[in-house]
Design a protein around this motif. Structure first.
Motif, short mmCIF file in Angstrom:
data_model
loop_
_atom_site.label_atom_id
_atom_site.label_comp_id
_atom_site.label_asym_id
_atom_site.label_seq_id
_atom_site.Cartn_x
_atom_site.Cartn_y
_atom_site.Cartn_z
N MET A 1 0.84 -1.18 0.00
CA MET A 1 0.00 0.00 0.00
C MET A 1 0.88 1.23 0.00
N ARG A 2 0.34 2.31 -0.53
CA ARG A 2 1.09 3.57 -0.64
C ARG A 2 0.69 4.52 0.48
N ILE A 3 1.71 5.09 1.12
CA ILE A 3 1.53 6.08 2.18
C ILE A 3 2.27 7.34 1.75
N SER A 4 1.60 8.49 1.85
CA SER A 4 2.27 9.76 1.55
C SER A 4 3.06 10.20 2.78
N ILE A 5 4.23 10.79 2.54
CA ILE A 5 5.10 11.25 3.61
C ILE A 5 5.30 12.75 3.47
N ALA A 6 5.16 13.48 4.59
CA ALA A 6 5.40 14.92 4.59
C ALA A 6 6.10 15.28 5.90
N ILE A 7 6.92 16.32 5.84
CA ILE A 7 7.60 16.80 7.04
C ILE A 7 7.57 18.31 7.02
N VAL A 21 6.57 9.26 -1.10
CA VAL A 21 5.66 8.12 -1.00
C VAL A 21 6.44 6.93 -0.47
N LEU A 22 5.78 6.17 0.38
CA LEU A 22 6.39 4.96 0.94
C LEU A 22 5.47 3.79 0.63
N ASN A 23 6.02 2.72 0.11
CA ASN A 23 5.25 1.51 -0.16
C ASN A 23 5.47 0.52 0.98
N LEU A 24 4.38 0.14 1.63
CA LEU A 24 4.43 -0.76 2.78
C LEU A 24 3.45 -1.90 2.57
N PRO A 25 3.68 -3.03 3.24
CA PRO A 25 2.72 -4.13 3.13
C PRO A 25 1.43 -3.79 3.87
N ASP A 26 0.34 -4.40 3.46
CA ASP A 26 -0.94 -4.22 4.17
C ASP A 26 -0.75 -4.60 5.63
N GLY A 27 -1.38 -3.85 6.51
CA GLY A 27 -1.28 -4.12 7.94
C GLY A 27 -0.09 -3.46 8.61
N ARG A 29 2.23 -0.79 10.47
CA ARG A 29 1.96 0.17 11.55
C ARG A 29 2.89 1.37 11.42
N VAL A 30 2.63 2.37 12.24
CA VAL A 30 3.46 3.57 12.24
C VAL A 30 4.93 3.19 12.42
N GLU A 31 5.22 2.28 13.34
CA GLU A 31 6.61 1.89 13.60
C GLU A 31 7.25 1.26 12.36
N ASP A 32 6.48 0.53 11.57
CA ASP A 32 7.02 -0.04 10.33
C ASP A 32 7.43 1.06 9.36
N ALA A 33 6.61 2.09 9.27
CA ALA A 33 6.93 3.22 8.40
C ALA A 33 8.17 3.94 8.91
N LEU A 34 8.26 4.16 10.23
CA LEU A 34 9.43 4.82 10.80
C LEU A 34 10.70 4.01 10.55
N ASP A 62 7.17 8.25 21.02
CA ASP A 62 6.05 7.73 21.80
C ASP A 62 4.74 7.98 21.06
N HIS A 63 4.34 7.03 20.25
CA HIS A 63 3.13 7.18 19.43
C HIS A 63 2.22 5.98 19.59
N GLU A 64 0.96 6.18 19.22
CA GLU A 64 0.00 5.08 19.24
C GLU A 64 0.42 4.01 18.24
N PRO A 65 0.22 2.74 18.55
CA PRO A 65 0.58 1.67 17.61
C PRO A 65 -0.49 1.48 16.54
N ARG A 66 -0.74 2.51 15.77
CA ARG A 66 -1.81 2.50 14.77
C ARG A 66 -1.43 1.73 13.52
N ILE A 67 -2.42 1.06 12.95
CA ILE A 67 -2.26 0.41 11.66
C ILE A 67 -2.54 1.46 10.58
N LEU A 68 -1.65 1.53 9.61
CA LEU A 68 -1.82 2.47 8.51
C LEU A 68 -2.74 1.89 7.45
N MET A 69 -3.43 2.77 6.76
CA MET A 69 -4.33 2.37 5.68
C MET A 69 -3.78 2.93 4.37
N ALA A 70 -4.11 2.27 3.27
CA ALA A 70 -3.70 2.76 1.95
C ALA A 70 -4.13 4.21 1.78
N ASN A 71 -3.23 5.01 1.23
CA ASN A 71 -3.45 6.43 0.95
C ASN A 71 -3.44 7.32 2.18
#
Length: 83
Positions: A1-7, A21-27, A29-34, A62-71
């Motif tokens: 899935m594609r996640i947009s990145i901004a800073i 843009v970062l391509n990550l597997p479905d499911g 989490r924020v930590e995976d993106a980091l 220190d962030h919530e262990p949220r699952i990211l969604m496509a887009n």
């Protein structure tokens, strides 16, 4: 899935190295993106705020262990000093 990145803020060095843009597997989490971003750009400031599609979820350290969604947009607000 594609996640947009901004800073935003004073993280000029990291901003240049971060992909838009970062391509990550479905499911993923924020930590995976980091973790993926650390490989490309090195560590982000631990105190940088993190938002997912406009919702604040904590800081890089220190962030919530949220699952990211496509887009989703993963936004980092780097610390700013001054007065």
């Amino acid at each position: 899935m594609r996640i947009s990145i901004a800073i935003t803020g004073r993280a000029y060095n990291a901003a240049v190295k971060l992909p838009r843009v970062l391509n990550l597997p479905d499911g993923a989490r924020v930590e995976d993106a980091l973790s993926a971003l650390r490989v490309v750009a090195g560590p982000l400031a631990a105190s940088a705020l993190v938002a997912i599609s406009g919702e604040h979820v904590g800081t890089v350290a220190d962030h919530e262990p949220r699952i990211l969604m496509a887009n989703d947009e993963l936004l980092f607000f780097s610390p700013v000093a001054g007065g």
